[in-house]
Design an enzyme around this catalytic site. Structure first.
Site, mmCIF file in Angstrom:
data_model
loop_
_atom_site.group_PDB
_atom_site.id
_atom_site.type_symbol
_atom_site.label_atom_id
_atom_site.label_comp_id
_atom_site.label_asym_id
_atom_site.label_seq_id
_atom_site.Cartn_x
_atom_site.Cartn_y
_atom_site.Cartn_z
ATOM 1 N N ASP A 173 -5.573 5.873 2.020
ATOM 2 C CA ASP A 173 -5.691 4.491 1.564
ATOM 3 C C ASP A 173 -7.153 4.063 1.543
ATOM 4 O O ASP A 173 -7.902 4.278 2.496
ATOM 5 C CB ASP A 173 -4.879 3.566 2.468
ATOM 6 C CG ASP A 173 -4.798 2.159 1.913
ATOM 7 O OD1 ASP A 173 -5.696 1.345 2.229
ATOM 8 O OD2 ASP A 173 -3.863 1.858 1.166
ATOM 9 N N HIS A 201 0.828 -1.205 0.000
ATOM 10 C CA HIS A 201 0.000 0.000 0.000
ATOM 11 C C HIS A 201 0.863 1.257 0.000
ATOM 12 O O HIS A 201 0.561 2.231 -0.699
ATOM 13 C CB HIS A 201 -0.914 0.005 1.228
ATOM 14 C CG HIS A 201 -1.941 -1.065 1.211
ATOM 15 N ND1 HIS A 201 -3.281 -0.811 1.008
ATOM 16 C CD2 HIS A 201 -1.835 -2.415 1.369
ATOM 17 C CE1 HIS A 201 -3.954 -1.952 1.034
ATOM 18 N NE2 HIS A 201 -3.096 -2.935 1.255
#
Length: 268
Positions: A113, A14
């Site tokens: 995110d 990520h």
């Protein structure tokens, strides 16, 4: 220049893609502030060295009874620790709010995110700016993980309900893909999942510096990747290679690896 606050999730799969996105945004003139904790700061050095307009907001990693001292990245923990990491990171809400309120030129938007920063949307609402969520996956993978989170991770049940709701109310979604590859999937996300057109396909992202080995160097494995590239270059027959990826934190048992090998042999 527009100022944007970026809040990554501290896991390799990520963090690195969102930094590659930051590189592209900085190249286009945006001023960026990236939130990190001290042990993750070295991962930003390639980006910070290239772009003087990009800076790090370094805040202490909040303590949590389940997380061993000194650990600040999911790479060092099994997946069962996701709820604990999320609980710890949510405590950054107030320090970030304080930073924003004291900044002489605060951000006008946030990029966070898509899957693992549910605390950031309430923060964006509190300070009155737009929150755009970033998926490090392509559109197909994003839909798949959204569905998997909704149907599979019982240990994260409360987080899943909260996070999926936030994806739907966030101002927009960025996927690591491109329209020519996934136009149908992107349209599905717009029409059937989110109900608006603020979905952008901005990938695939090149590693910082446009070096195809950079992503591997960040993890210390460039020599291995170079050997893999050489092997792939030797495969001249179309459709002769099958790539299977499980993410950066999945460890297979020998039985699972044998089962996959048997299945591939049957297909071949």
């Amino acid at each position: 220049m527009a100022h944007v606050l970026v809040i990554p999730y501290p896991a390799p799969g990520h963090l690195f893609p969102i930094l590659d996105l930051c590189n592209q945004l900085a190249l286009r003139g945006l001023t960026l502030t990236i939130l990190v904790t001290p042990k993750n700061l070295p991962l930003l050095k390639p980006l910070l060295s290239l772009h003087p307009s990009t800076e790090a907001l370094v805040l202490p990693f909040p303590s949590h009874p389940d997380i061993p001292p000194g650990i600040e990245n999911m790479q060092e923990l099994p997946l069962s620790f996701i709820p604990s990491i999320l609980s710890a990171l949510s405590k950054l809400h107030d320090p970030v709010l304080k930073w924003f309120q004291s900044h002489t030129s605060p951000p006008i938007a946030m990029i966070t995110d898509s899957f693992f920063t549910p605390w950031t949307h309430p923060l964006a609402c509190r300070i009155g700016i737009r929150n755009v969520v970033f998926s490090p996956l392509n559109a197909h993978g994003t839909l798949g993980l959204w569905n998997a989170l909704e149907n599979g991770l019982k240990a994260c049940e409360n987080f899943v309900v909260e996070n999926r709701a936030i994806d739907k109310v966030s101002w927009g979604v960025i996927c690591n893909t491109f329209n020519e590859l996934e136009e149908e999937k992107l349209d599905h996300i717009k029409r059937k999942v989110l109900g608006h057109d603020r979905v952008w396909a901005l990938g695939p992202f090149l590693p910082i510096g446009n070096d195809p080995l950079t992503a591997s160097k960040k993890c210390g494995g460039s020599s291995i990747l170079e050997r893999h590239f050489a092997w792939l270059d030797s495969c001249r027959v179309d459709n002769s290679v099958v790539y299977i990826g499980f993410g950066s934190q999945i460890t297979l048992t020998r039985h699972q690896m044998n089962a996959i090998a048997d299945a591939l042999e049957v297909v071949a």
